[in-house]
Design a protein around this motif. Structure first.
Motif, PDB file in Angstrom:
ATOM      1  N   GLU A 115       0.820  -1.218   0.000  1.00 51.69           N
ATOM      2  CA  GLU A 115       0.000   0.000   0.000  1.00 51.69           C
ATOM      3  C   GLU A 115       0.851   1.264   0.000  1.00 51.69           C
ATOM      4  OE1 GLU A 115      -3.510   2.059   2.748  1.00 51.69           O
ATOM      5  OE2 GLU A 115      -2.984  -0.057   3.026  1.00 51.69           O
ATOM      6  N   GLN A 186       2.401  -4.623   7.433  1.00 50.32           N
ATOM      7  CA  GLN A 186       1.139  -4.257   6.786  1.00 50.32           C
ATOM      8  C   GLN A 186       0.863  -5.172   5.603  1.00 50.32           C
ATOM      9  OE1 GLN A 186       1.004  -0.415   4.656  1.00 50.32           O
ATOM     10  NE2 GLN A 186      -0.854   0.046   5.813  1.00 50.32           N
ATOM     11  N   TYR A 187       1.907  -5.446   4.813  1.00 49.52           N
ATOM     12  CA  TYR A 187       1.717  -6.339   3.666  1.00 49.52           C
ATOM     13  C   TYR A 187       1.416  -7.761   4.129  1.00 49.52           C
ATOM     14  CZ  TYR A 187       2.537  -9.074  -0.515  1.00 49.52           C
ATOM     15  OH  TYR A 187       2.388  -9.953  -1.556  1.00 49.52           O
ATOM     16  N   SER A 190      -2.159  -8.078   5.124  1.00 45.49           N
ATOM     17  CA  SER A 190      -3.066  -8.121   3.976  1.00 45.49           C
ATOM     18  C   SER A 190      -2.957  -9.463   3.261  1.00 45.49           C
ATOM     19  CB  SER A 190      -2.768  -6.967   3.017  1.00 45.49           C
ATOM     20  OG  SER A 190      -1.485  -7.108   2.420  1.00 45.49           O
ATOM     21  N   SER A 194      -6.064 -12.353   2.772  1.00 44.26           N
ATOM     22  CA  SER A 194      -6.521 -12.795   1.453  1.00 44.26           C
ATOM     23  C   SER A 194      -6.515 -14.319   1.298  1.00 44.26           C
ATOM     24  CB  SER A 194      -5.637 -12.187   0.362  1.00 44.26           C
ATOM     25  OG  SER A 194      -4.329 -12.762   0.381  1.00 44.26           O
TER      26      SER A 194
END
Length: 301
Positions: A115, A186-187, A190, A194
């Motif tokens: 992001e 953060q990645y 995410s 998913s």
């Protein structure tokens, strides 16, 4: 021709100051990195980074912590620099993003993961727009093509390591300071969100230099149930894996495992035996560089 010159350390005393009238100066972000030389506070570090700003020359500045932004704003005013503070690009479907307004609005592909690339790409395009406003002929088509071809080895880079049945997907990221570790976390969050399967915990393979903020990096990354493998960073002033293990256990006592290995190769083998859907190599750009130079891997599509 245009030259993009990156500061090595800080800005005020960096060798790039031989360029006293840059077309545009860029400060993308700022965190408590290299504080041993640049100063202990964000304001101190901002004061050094603001050395890239030159009298009357355009500047593009990404989002900064308030303590740092005030220092940079004061220097911009003192030098009379026209400045753009880009906002993050707007994410669209199919890996696209949009930045700008009016005649300068542009839609482009985001080739890099994370992001944070919404602001990174916005800063880059704002710098290109500054050049365009100065008379450089840079078309939207050229910007779109360049953005689509952007590659950043060792930063959220997916590879496959190993040979045949022993191979496995591996996420590479420097995460060499607390701010970079937060971006990686953060990645990772995410990525797990998913996935259709239940998390078995992230498997980390890490090494760090002795000068880094080890506790803050571990605090950003580690979660209960994770597995941690620690190795030395070859050829550099590495932190002792034994010391890192003690710090990690004190910060996250619920790790599933915390193991020490004598080399990166040994750590990679052990990582492959860890039952996790997500395996990450991080903690040092030098360690990532050593991996890319010496280990058998292939890039994932």
């Amino acid at each position: 021709d245009l030259a993009v010159m990156e500061v090595g350390l800080g800005g005020r005393l960096d060798a790039t100051n031989v360029v006293d009238a840059p077309l545009v100066s860029v400060i993308t972000s700022l965190s408590r990195e290299h504080w041993q030389r640049l100063g202990p506070t964000l304001a101190d570090i901002a004061r050094e980074k603001a050395g890239v700003l030159k009298p009357g020359r355009p500047a593009v500045v990404g989002p900064l912590p308030p303590e740092a932004a005030g220092v940079v704003e004061a220097r911009l005013t003192e030098l009379g620099c026209p400045v753009v503070w880009p906002t993050p690009a707007v994410p669209l479907e199919n890996g696209q993003a949009r930045y700008g307004s009016g005649a300068d609005v542009i839609t482009y592909p985001l080739a890099l993961l994370g992001e944070h690339q919404l602001i990174n790409s916005a800063v880059a395009i704002a710098a290109l727009h500054s050049l365009r406003h100065q008379g450089w002929k840079i078309s939207d088509e050229a910007i779109v093509t360049g953005m689509g071809k952007a590659r950043w080895p060792g930063r959220l880079q997916w590879v496959t390591w190993g040979q045949d049945a022993a191979s496995y997907p591996l996420l590479l990221d420097g995460a060499h300071n607390p701010a970079a570790a937060e971006v990686l976390r953060q990645y990772v969050n995410s990525w797990w969100a998913s996935q259709p399967v239940k998390s078995l915990g992230t498997a980390w393979l890490m090494g760090m230099l002795g000068t880094k903020d080890h506790g803050d990096i571990f605090a950003a990354l580690l979660r209960p149930g994770d597995t941690l493998h620690l190795v030395p960073v070859p050829g550099h002033e590495t932190a002792a894996p034994e010391d890192l293990a003690a710090i990690a256990r004190s910060l996250c006592s619920d790790l599933a495992q915390c193991q020490i290995h004598p080399s990166l190769s040994d750590g990679l083998v052990a990582l492959g035996h860890t039952p996790s859907q997500l395996r990450v190599l991080c903690g040092s750009l030098y360690l990532i560089g050593h991996f890319l130079a010496t280990e058998p891997y292939r890039n994932c599509p």
